[in-house]
Design an enzyme around this catalytic site. Structure first.
Site, PDB file in Angstrom:
ATOM      1  N   CYS A 288     -25.778  65.431  22.722  1.00 11.84           N
ATOM      2  CA  CYS A 288     -26.758  66.713  22.662  1.00 11.84           C
ATOM      3  C   CYS A 288     -26.179  67.890  23.347  1.00 11.84           C
ATOM      4  O   CYS A 288     -26.556  68.402  24.399  1.00 11.84           O
ATOM      5  CB  CYS A 288     -27.976  66.263  23.389  1.00 11.84           C
ATOM      6  SG  CYS A 288     -29.028  64.907  22.553  1.00 11.84           S
ATOM      7  N   LYS A 294     -22.129  71.758  29.518  1.00 13.46           N
ATOM      8  CA  LYS A 294     -21.293  70.437  29.859  1.00 13.46           C
ATOM      9  C   LYS A 294     -20.270  70.386  28.884  1.00 13.46           C
ATOM     10  O   LYS A 294     -19.113  69.838  29.291  1.00 13.46           O
ATOM     11  CB  LYS A 294     -22.253  69.339  29.932  1.00 13.46           C
ATOM     12  CG  LYS A 294     -23.316  69.569  30.992  1.00 13.46           C
ATOM     13  CD  LYS A 294     -24.419  68.332  30.940  1.00 13.46           C
ATOM     14  CE  LYS A 294     -25.227  68.688  31.616  1.00 13.46           C
ATOM     15  NZ  LYS A 294     -26.033  69.589  31.573  1.00 13.46           N
ATOM     16  N   CYS A 405     -32.701  67.365  32.880  1.00 16.35           N
ATOM     17  CA  CYS A 405     -32.982  68.544  33.754  1.00 16.35           C
ATOM     18  C   CYS A 405     -34.416  68.496  34.268  1.00 16.35           C
ATOM     19  O   CYS A 405     -35.434  69.320  33.859  1.00 16.35           O
ATOM     20  CB  CYS A 405     -32.816  69.955  33.065  1.00 16.35           C
ATOM     21  SG  CYS A 405     -32.644  71.454  34.379  1.00 16.35           S
TER      22      CYS A 405
END
Length: 465
Positions: A288, A294, A405
């Protein structure tokens, strides 16, 4: 010291002046920009951190005025819950009964009165001018009366009146004092093992302005280059720096895509995935990947090791953002719950799952008011499906990083506990981040803004059986 404590003298016992009714309202572009941001958040669910730079650029607001607009908008959004309690105590109508444009203007005025150094008369008169320009002359009289009452006490004095007593309702007290919905206070308390003192510290950290974190993508930029451009080294990430002042886009490495804005915890969870030893290590997946933070770091590390990254996202526009963040990785638009790749294809898989975002409330102040407890079941169902798919995508012996998160237990430990048994061994994630203290009792790693100065990111490392 809050604003009210600094203005206790020099007013001769009178309320703040609002300017004459006959004069023309003065335009204050910084306050108008802050107000327009509040309205955009309310009317069309705009993201404050994305819209504010656009507003400032379009209106050519720079320097101190830009800083003022940003502080007023973000500060009002953070303190909205507290201000509504105080506004309700100062008027004959609850904030929810007010016309939304008027309510947002009064909130903006309350923030100036209670948490800034702006003189009371300037805070009130500028708010009344704003209301007359944006809402109308009639509502300005009601706002004037409310704000004059708000100005009559300090923030601490108001909190003693409107917040539930700590001894009788500790969660309600924290919710009002630190301006978080009660359900989020409960979630933080549960994730912190019931420690109310540390819960208080976490809530306070959410209301502090975060520093801008940068990542130097290895092989393309070094942290030393960012330091030479005015940044300082991060506490934990070997790739991280913090910008003490200025616009990150003005740093050449950032403008050229060799470095980027990325939270330090986001860097560290990606680094932990790459540190797990494997006997075969050629194919990586970011499942994702949007908007690409990232993926950009993993792509750079993979290039140094001779591995290749595939980055995927279900949304077309997020996949496009990923393409701008990577140099070697393949990028596809794909649904991770029904993927096009064969099972057992990858050696390492990063799954940064969609979540409530409760770990990033410092940077997205409006999110605390946008999310609801009713969002949790749908999100956790998606998280379970994605984690099961990630464990199918990785080969036996390969490793998956499950990241959210959010510290909410339903999105973190519960999801892993439901999906991992029989499929994967849960590794102790803390072993792969030995430089970072305070990550919890294990085997997971939980970052916190009050402990680490980062977003409250959660990491689980799973090795497929």
């Amino acid at each position: 010291m809050n604003r009210g404590q600094q203005r206790s003298s020099g007013r001769g016992g009178r309320g703040p002046a609002t300017g004459g009714r006959g004069r023309r309202p003065r335009r204050d572009e910084a306050r108008i920009a802050a107000y327009d941001l509040l309205r955009a958040v309310d009317e069309r669910d705009a993201y404050a951190n994305l819209l504010m730079p656009t507003l400032l650029r379009q209106r050519k607001i720079t320097g101190r005025e830009a800083a003022l607009a940003t502080e007023l908008a973000y500060g009002t959004l953070r303190g909205l819950g507290t201000y509504d309690e105080i506004i309700g105590a100062c008027g004959d109508r609850a904030p929810g009964e007010l016309d939304p444009p008027l309510r947002d203007a009064i909130r903006l005025g309350a923030h100036q009165l209670l948490r800034t150094r702006i003189p009371a008369h300037a805070a009130v008169s500028s708010t009344i001018d704003l209301i007359r320009l944006r809402v109308g002359p009639g509502p300005s009289r009601y706002a004037n009366a409310v704000l004059r009452k708000v100005a009559g006490r300090t923030l601490d004095e108001w909190l003693a009146i409107v917040a539930p007593p700590k001894e009788e309702d500790p969660i309600g007290h924290l919710a009002v004092v630190h301006s978080h919905p009660r359900w989020i206070v409960n979630a933080f308390r549960d994730a912190l093992g019931g420690d109310l003192d540390e819960t208080t510290a976490a809530l306070e950290a959410d209301n502090a302005r975060p520093r801008v974190a940068l990542v130097a993508r290895p092989g393309r930029c070094s942290p030393d280059e960012l330091v030479a451009a005015g940044a300082e080294r991060a506490a934990y990430s070997p790739y991280g720096c913090y910008l003490t002042e200025g616009d990150p886009a003005e740093i050449p490495a950032v403008a050229e895509g060799r470095a980027a804005v990325q939270d330090e915890a986001s860097q560290l969870v990606a680094l932990a995935l790459t540190r797990v030893p494997l006997d075969e290590d050629r194919r990586w997946l970011d499942m994702c990947a949007g908007p690409g933070g990232k993926a950009g770091l993993l792509d750079a590390i993979a290039a140094e090791r001779g591995a290749r990254l595939l980055a995927a996202d279900v949304q077309h526009h997020r996949a496009r953002l990923v393409r701008g963040a990577v140099t070697r990785a393949g990028v596809v638009q794909a649904d991770g719950t029904a993927p096009p790749w064969r099972p057992g294809t990858f050696d390492r898989v990063m799954l940064d799952a969609p979540c409530t975002g409760l770990g990033a409330l410092r940077r997205r102040p409006e999110a605390r008011w946008r999310r609801r407890p009713s969002d949790i079941p749908e999100l956790t169902g998606l998280q379970r499906r994605l984690l099961a798919s990630a464990l199918e995508a990785v080969r036996p012996g390969g490793v998956v990083a499950y990241v959210t998160c959010s510290p909410h237990l339903a999105e973190t430990r519960v999801v892993v506990g439901d999906v991992a048994p029989g499929r994967a061994e849960v590794l102790d994630a803390r072993e792969y981040l030995p430089e970072v203290p305070g990550l919890g009792d294990g085997p997971f790693a939980q970052f916190w803004p009050h402990r680490h100065g980062t977003d409250a990111m959660f990491l689980a490392l799973l090795r497929r059986r």
